[in-house]
Design an enzyme around this catalytic site. Structure first.
Site, PDB file in Angstrom:
ATOM      1  CE  LYS A 115      -6.141  -6.800  -5.350  1.00  9.25           C
ATOM      2  NZ  LYS A 115      -5.000  -7.658  -4.976  1.00  9.25           N
ATOM      3  CE  LYS A 198      -2.923   3.047  -5.793  1.00 12.44           C
ATOM      4  NZ  LYS A 198      -2.599   2.387  -4.543  1.00 12.44           N
ATOM      5  CE  LYS A 201       0.498  -4.955  -9.695  1.00 13.62           C
ATOM      6  NZ  LYS A 201       0.851  -4.452  -8.370  1.00 13.62           N
TER       7      LYS A 201
HETATM    8  P1  AMP Z   1       0.768  -2.193  -4.507  1.00 13.01           P
HETATM    9  O1  AMP Z   1       1.652  -2.267  -5.693  1.00 13.01           O
HETATM   10  O2  AMP Z   1      -0.507  -1.445  -4.758  1.00 13.01           O
HETATM   11  O3  AMP Z   1       0.569  -3.516  -3.811  1.00 13.01           O
HETATM   12  O4  AMP Z   1       1.519  -1.268  -3.449  1.00 13.01           O
HETATM   13  C1  AMP Z   1       2.723  -1.604  -2.811  1.00 13.01           C
HETATM   14  C2  AMP Z   1       3.101  -0.426  -1.917  1.00 13.01           C
HETATM   15  O5  AMP Z   1       3.338   0.768  -2.701  1.00 13.01           O
HETATM   16  C3  AMP Z   1       2.001  -0.039  -0.919  1.00 13.01           C
HETATM   17  O6  AMP Z   1       2.595   0.328   0.322  1.00 13.01           O
HETATM   18  C4  AMP Z   1       1.338   1.155  -1.561  1.00 13.01           C
HETATM   19  O7  AMP Z   1       0.738   2.019  -0.624  1.00 13.01           O
HETATM   20  C5  AMP Z   1       2.488   1.834  -2.289  1.00 13.01           C
HETATM   21  N1  AMP Z   1       2.006   2.536  -3.510  1.00 13.01           N
HETATM   22  C6  AMP Z   1       1.414   1.964  -4.591  1.00 13.01           C
HETATM   23  N2  AMP Z   1       1.110   2.886  -5.540  1.00 13.01           N
HETATM   24  C7  AMP Z   1       1.520   4.087  -5.055  1.00 13.01           C
HETATM   25  C8  AMP Z   1       1.501   5.433  -5.565  1.00 13.01           C
HETATM   26  N3  AMP Z   1       1.016   5.725  -6.772  1.00 13.01           N
HETATM   27  N4  AMP Z   1       2.001   6.412  -4.785  1.00 13.01           N
HETATM   28  C9  AMP Z   1       2.513   6.120  -3.569  1.00 13.01           C
HETATM   29  N5  AMP Z   1       2.576   4.887  -3.036  1.00 13.01           N
HETATM   30  C10 AMP Z   1       2.088   3.868  -3.746  1.00 13.01           C
END
Ligand code: AMP
Ligand code: TRP
Length: 334
Positions: A115, A198, A201
């Site tokens: 980051k 993956k 956002k």
């Molecule tokens: P984040 O938005 O990256 O803070 O993720 C929030 C939660 O969503 C975390 O538990 C991540 O592991 C899960 N997550 C984020 N992106 C994905 C994705 N593309 N596929 C599966 N799980 C995800």
């Protein structure tokens, strides 16, 4: 409350909508786990400000995140859903833990490296550097056995365990040592435009399916999803990442096995798969979006639910913080 083991997890209020990856990869699992655990789900607004935030957007996104969690099945009777800044003990315990963390140890955290690369280490905030220690405090306050997270959080949970073991060793048994519950690789959802990355956002907006998107937008995103040219509907992540992602999403949403989908779509075109998948996803997401909008139309009621969650969280967190303060040698205020 009950003799179920405790569970804690957290998510940042960093967007106006959760995406299909957050939903299928994390939220569905969190909703299921709340039956077997005394669960605490925390919206980590203190973590969100480690990178610049517009205050009005942060306020809106915090409520929007809460509404989507509730709409997608987090039950405010079963679990405590709360906002981190409503529980002062998070920042208080983080300070104590910072004082037992080594500079080198904090410097090895890969999320900080990733980051801070964007703006350069010199202009990254100190808060971004100590982010994982605040996360350790989030966790340890609730004495949880289980911390369900994605693979990317494994290193932070390891740090949390190290700090808990160190504290217990130095000051006496205070913390339960938590275990990461890492969701399986199959729960990973990929970008529809770039199916080896993956879904995120920060990816291509056309490859990102948001829970709060209107149905027409969702249909369009599936119809224009990247596939390949061999025309065969078959699951093979290596050779056919686009088609495999579509099958994976289909299976995750409906529970139908990949094999059964492969059989049912044998000989059909990609257009048929995309069309049916779009319908299935829209039918699944629409009620969640509607419920979330309904919750958002009454912010006073939503805030009341969050206040109730914070009261439950505070009760547990205060207890742990008191034990910590006492263990390190702070005299009690009288
Ligand atoms: P984040 O938005 O990256 O803070 O993720 C929030 C939660 O969503 C975390 O538990 C991540 O592991 C899960 N997550 C984020 N992106 C994905 C994705 N593309 N596929 C599966 N799980 C995800
Ligand atoms: N760092 C986590 C993420 O980026 C969010 C988080 C903050 C968290 N505190 C937590 C996750 C405590 C689990 C437990 O997704």
């Amino acid at each position: 409350m009950t003799n179920k083991p405790n569970l804690l997890s957290g998510m940042q209020p960093s967007a106006g909508s959760l995406h299909l990856g957050n939903y299928l990869g994390a939220l569905v699992n969190w909703a299921q786990m709340q039956d077997d655990y005394n669960a605490f789900y925390c919206i980590v607004d203190l973590h969100a400000i480690t990178v610049p935030q517009d205050p009005n957007e942060l306020r809106a996104n915090t409520r929007r995140t809460a509404a989507q969690y509730l709409a997608a099945g987090i039950d405010s009777e079963k679990s405590a859903l709360f906002v981190q800044s409503h529980v002062p003990a998070h920042a208080q315990l983080a300070w104590v833990l910072q004082c037992i963390t080594g500079m080198g140890e904090a410097g090895r955290m890969t999320q900080f490296k990733d980051k801070s690369q964007k703006s350069g280490v010199d202009s990254a905030s100190v808060g971004l550097y100590t982010y994982p220690i605040l996360q350790a405090a989030d966790i340890l306050l609730y004495q949880p056995k289980a911390v369900p997270v994605g693979e990317d959080q494994r290193q932070h949970i390891e740090l949390t365990r190290d700090l808990a073991i160190r504290f217990n060793g130095r000051f006496g048994e205070t913390f339960v040592i938590p275990e990461a519950v890492i969701l399986k690789e199959t729960a990973k959802i990929y970008d529809l435009q770039n199916p080896t990355a993956k879904m995120s956002k920060s990816g291509d907006p056309k490859g990102l399916v948001n829970l709060m998107d209107d149905s027409a937008a969702i249909v369009k995103k599936f119809k224009t999803a990247v596939t390949d040219t061999d025309g065969e509907i078959r699951f093979d992540r290596e050779a056919k990442p686009g088609v495999s992602n579509l099958l994976g999403i289909y299976s995750a949403v409906t529970g139908e096995s990949i094999r059964s989908l492969e059989e049912r779509f044998a000989g059909a075109g990609y257009g048929a798969l995309k069309g049916e998948l779009a319908e299935v996803v829209v039918a699944h997401i629409e009620p969640i979006r509607n419920r979330a909008e309904e919750l958002l139309s009454d912010p006073a009621e939503l805030d009341r639910l969050l206040a109730a969650g914070a009261a439950r969280a505070n009760e547990q967190a205060e207890k742990t913080l008191k034990a910590v303060y006492d263990a390190v040698g702070f005299i009690a205020a009288r």
